[in-house]
Design a protein around this motif. Structure first.
Motif, PDB file in Angstrom:
ATOM      1  N   ALA A 378      30.980  74.150  64.527  1.00 49.34           N
ATOM      2  CA  ALA A 378      30.271  74.795  65.654  1.00 49.34           C
ATOM      3  C   ALA A 378      28.888  74.172  65.831  1.00 49.34           C
ATOM      4  O   ALA A 378      28.377  74.056  66.940  1.00 49.34           O
ATOM      5  CB  ALA A 378      30.151  76.288  65.404  1.00 49.34           C
ATOM      6  N   LEU A 379      28.293  73.702  64.719  1.00 50.63           N
ATOM      7  CA  LEU A 379      26.961  73.073  64.789  1.00 50.63           C
ATOM      8  C   LEU A 379      27.037  71.666  65.361  1.00 50.63           C
ATOM      9  O   LEU A 379      26.024  71.033  65.621  1.00 50.63           O
ATOM     10  CB  LEU A 379      26.314  73.039  63.396  1.00 50.63           C
ATOM     11  N   GLY A 380      28.260  71.155  65.524  1.00 54.05           N
ATOM     12  CA  GLY A 380      28.423  69.856  66.169  1.00 54.05           C
ATOM     13  C   GLY A 380      28.877  68.744  65.244  1.00 54.05           C
ATOM     14  O   GLY A 380      29.013  67.597  65.667  1.00 54.05           O
ATOM     15  N   PHE A 381      29.131  69.057  63.967  1.00 55.10           N
ATOM     16  CA  PHE A 381      29.529  68.011  63.020  1.00 55.10           C
ATOM     17  C   PHE A 381      31.053  67.839  63.017  1.00 55.10           C
ATOM     18  O   PHE A 381      31.785  68.832  63.008  1.00 55.10           O
ATOM     19  CB  PHE A 381      29.052  68.374  61.612  1.00 55.10           C
ATOM     20  N   PRO A 382      31.535  66.593  62.962  1.00 51.49           N
ATOM     21  CA  PRO A 382      32.976  66.363  62.788  1.00 51.49           C
ATOM     22  C   PRO A 382      33.365  66.715  61.362  1.00 51.49           C
ATOM     23  O   PRO A 382      32.524  66.675  60.459  1.00 51.49           O
ATOM     24  CB  PRO A 382      33.121  64.870  63.065  1.00 51.49           C
ATOM     25  N   SER A 383      34.643  67.029  61.122  1.00 50.78           N
ATOM     26  CA  SER A 383      35.043  67.531  59.797  1.00 50.78           C
ATOM     27  C   SER A 383      34.814  66.503  58.682  1.00 50.78           C
ATOM     28  O   SER A 383      34.561  66.875  57.540  1.00 50.78           O
ATOM     29  CB  SER A 383      36.508  67.975  59.818  1.00 50.78           C
ATOM     30  N   ASP A 384      34.834  65.195  59.026  1.00 51.76           N
ATOM     31  CA  ASP A 384      34.635  64.223  57.925  1.00 51.76           C
ATOM     32  C   ASP A 384      33.162  64.124  57.511  1.00 51.76           C
ATOM     33  O   ASP A 384      32.816  63.422  56.570  1.00 51.76           O
ATOM     34  CB  ASP A 384      35.230  62.854  58.279  1.00 51.76           C
ATOM     35  N   MET A 385      32.267  64.886  58.192  1.00 50.86           N
ATOM     36  CA  MET A 385      30.864  64.947  57.768  1.00 50.86           C
ATOM     37  C   MET A 385      30.587  66.176  56.899  1.00 50.86           C
ATOM     38  O   MET A 385      29.491  66.309  56.330  1.00 50.86           O
ATOM     39  CB  MET A 385      29.942  64.986  58.982  1.00 50.86           C
ATOM     40  N   PHE A 386      31.554  67.092  56.782  1.00 48.45           N
ATOM     41  CA  PHE A 386      31.274  68.347  56.074  1.00 48.45           C
ATOM     42  C   PHE A 386      30.883  68.086  54.615  1.00 48.45           C
ATOM     43  O   PHE A 386      29.913  68.641  54.111  1.00 48.45           O
ATOM     44  CB  PHE A 386      32.498  69.271  56.098  1.00 48.45           C
ATOM     45  N   THR A 387      31.633  67.228  53.945  1.00 47.43           N
ATOM     46  CA  THR A 387      31.338  67.008  52.519  1.00 47.43           C
ATOM     47  C   THR A 387      30.048  66.200  52.353  1.00 47.43           C
ATOM     48  O   THR A 387      29.342  66.315  51.353  1.00 47.43           O
ATOM     49  CB  THR A 387      32.516  66.312  51.817  1.00 47.43           C
ATOM     50  N   VAL A 388      29.714  65.415  53.390  1.00 46.49           N
ATOM     51  CA  VAL A 388      28.429  64.689  53.374  1.00 46.49           C
ATOM     52  C   VAL A 388      27.280  65.707  53.361  1.00 46.49           C
ATOM     53  O   VAL A 388      26.305  65.562  52.615  1.00 46.49           O
ATOM     54  CB  VAL A 388      28.308  63.758  54.591  1.00 46.49           C
ATOM     55  N   LEU A 389      27.426  66.759  54.157  1.00 45.78           N
ATOM     56  CA  LEU A 389      26.380  67.796  54.201  1.00 45.78           C
ATOM     57  C   LEU A 389      26.312  68.527  52.859  1.00 45.78           C
ATOM     58  O   LEU A 389      25.229  68.865  52.370  1.00 45.78           O
ATOM     59  CB  LEU A 389      26.670  68.787  55.327  1.00 45.78           C
ATOM     60  N   PHE A 390      27.484  68.726  52.257  1.00 46.62           N
ATOM     61  CA  PHE A 390      27.531  69.360  50.934  1.00 46.62           C
ATOM     62  C   PHE A 390      26.765  68.469  49.932  1.00 46.62           C
ATOM     63  O   PHE A 390      25.913  68.923  49.180  1.00 46.62           O
ATOM     64  CB  PHE A 390      28.992  69.505  50.504  1.00 46.62           C
ATOM     65  N   ALA A 391      27.033  67.151  50.006  1.00 48.10           N
ATOM     66  CA  ALA A 391      26.365  66.210  49.083  1.00 48.10           C
ATOM     67  C   ALA A 391      24.852  66.177  49.325  1.00 48.10           C
ATOM     68  O   ALA A 391      24.063  66.112  48.391  1.00 48.10           O
ATOM     69  CB  ALA A 391      26.948  64.815  49.266  1.00 48.10           C
TER      70      ALA A 391
END
Ligand code: SDX
Length: 434
Positions: A378-391
């Motif tokens: 919803a914030l605009g990130f594609p799913s392959d960026m989710f773990t990047v945000l976690f990292a």
């Protein structure tokens, strides 16, 4: 770190008619420990604990988890209080320095982090070596590892001044490197950090601003992402943090250790679960298909698991999931997408799973990854960026735990043993005799 191992009693281990006494140390919170460091020398046997489900690998003062009570404390402060009242850099300061900063300490820390957000101009060359469709986590492992080649003046792990610079560089540069990975994957120009923005607003702008127009910061969305970063910041001795500690125990430089942590976090059973959970919700698609997937999750012959459910430690609700669920609703409300179909599927899946005996009996509750995927999309990130945000967020926990390990007087190079069940010694057979 000052060691506070306080022996309160001993435990007896009897084997082959011999009894060995080993010390028991008291924890300030949670389980006490049996110190088995001298066990092998006294008994010639190892302990066996694949996955370390019953093993304390180190002494730590940073994060405490009570899996049964669903408690998570950062330096003693409950995670929900920090998420509601603090912000990313203040919590980062807390994890690194054990106390919340006063005004002057906060200002100095913010200034230092802000002044280290840019990366060496040549670091950009690493991105162009990747295909545009490379997974951003592959780029993160490569580029963060490459930092070791740029910052030689902060790789001496035994110099406290160099450790401090490396820690600040790591925390400051992760958003820039992560945003560059995103921009590269969508073919847009990199956006430089700005010193007049706070940590999370700077990251959002580096991801979503384009040079053709001014980017407008949305404080509601930045606040939600800041909360999400706080929730992901540290989590005791999880797989990726243990990876960072083990890599660091050999004296490897902090940039290389963080790259190792990123690699471990990528796995779908760990930090990759947020991307996997969203992909699962999309595969389920509609509420009427939920029972089919619930049955698959129970079927031992089917490798499918409900992504975003279950946890090695939390055998009760993950306290982060509670805050994450609220942040998810806040973001969807702010964006006017309350009727987000995936949220309906997620809420119905959660309701059904929490009533189903299989999940209740195995204490499989939603974890932090269950709602984070919907929120980040919803914030605009594609799913392959989710773990990047976690990292990005977990870098603070990793680097705080890395420094605690380096400064631990009991620290040794990590070198587990094994139970060997392979063939005994035998002679080589020439080809004609096989
Ligand atoms: C994170 O360690 C950390 O702190 C991690 C983390 C952090 O902040 O660093 O919290 C972040 O990694 C959260 C977890 C994200 N992963 C997922 O959501 C993936 C789905 N979850 C599972 O893979 C699993 O629950 C684990 C890996 C998270 C935990 O696994 P455990 O503790 O090793 O438990 P297990 O695999 O032994 O499962 C116990 C039982 C098994 O059934 P039985 O063999 O006893 O019959 O529960 C079943 C499992 O089959 N089970 C599930 C399930 N998770 C466990 N069945 C269906 N769906 C699931 N999600």
């Amino acid at each position: 770190m000052k060691s506070d191992l306080n022996q309160i009693s001993t435990a007896s281990i009897t084997y082959n008619g011999e009894t060995t006494e080993v010390p028991v140390f008291k924890a300030s919170e949670g389980p006490d420990v049996i110190d088995i460091r001298k066990l092998y020398g006294a008994t010639d046997i190892f302990t066996f604990d694949p996955g370390f489900t019953s093993t304390a690998s180190c002494e730590s003062k940073i994060t405490y988890i009570d899996g049964g009570a669903g408690v998570l404390l950062y330096r003693g402060y409950p995670i929900d209080q920090l998420a509601e009242n603090s912000d990313f850099l203040e919590v980062a300061y807390l994890l690194l320095n054990a106390e919340l900063p006063d005004r002057a300490e906060r200002e100095r820390f913010d200034t230092s982090i802000t002044r280290h957000t840019m990366v060496h101009e040549q670091l950009k060359n690493f991105y162009s070596g990747f295909r545009r469709d490379a997974h951003p986590m592959a780029i993160m492992v490569g580029v963060v590892g490459a930092l070791s080649a740029f910052y030689h003046d902060s790789t001496d792990v035994h110099d406290p001044v160099q450790r401090r610079i490396a820690i600040h560089r790591m925390i400051a540069k992760m958003p820039t490197i992560a945003a560059m990975a995103y921009k590269y994957s969508i073919g847009q120009a990199f956006v430089f950090p700005r010193n007049d923005l706070d940590y999370t607003s700077n990251f959002m702008r580096m991801c979503f601003a384009v040079s053709a127009e001014e980017y407008e910061i949305n404080p509601v969305l930045c606040d939600a992402l800041d909360k999400i970063f706080i929730l992901h910041m540290d989590h005791e001795q999880n797989a990726s943090t243990s990876t960072v500690r083990l890599a660091g125990s050999s004296g490897a430089n902090p940039f290389a250790c963080i790259a190792a942590g990123i690699a471990s976090l990528w796995g779908p059973a760990h930090g990759g679960a947020n991307e996997a959970a969203l992909n699962m919700l999309e595969e389920i698609g509609t509420i009427d298909r939920i029972p089919e997937f619930i049955e698959r999750a129970k079927d031992k012959s089917d490798p499918f698991r409900l992504m975003g459910f279950g946890h090695r430690v939390y055998k009760n609700y993950d306290p982060r999931a509670t805050v994450m669920r609220k942040a998810c609703h806040d973001v969807l409300d702010a964006l006017g997408i309350r009727e987000e179909p995936l949220l309906q599927v997620a809420m119905e899946l959660e309701r059904i799973a929490l009533e189903d005996d299989y999940f209740v009996s195995k204490k499989l509750y939603p974890n932090i990854d269950f709602y984070s995927g919907i929120t980040l999309r919803a914030l605009g990130f594609p799913s392959d960026m989710f773990t990047v945000l976690f990292a990005l967020a977990r870098t603070v926990g990793w680097i705080a735990q890395w420094r605690e390990m380096i400064e631990d007087p009991n620290q040794k190079i990590g070198r587990p043993r094994q139970i060997y069940t392979g063939p005994g010694q035998r002679d080589y057979l020439s080809l004609d005799k096989r």
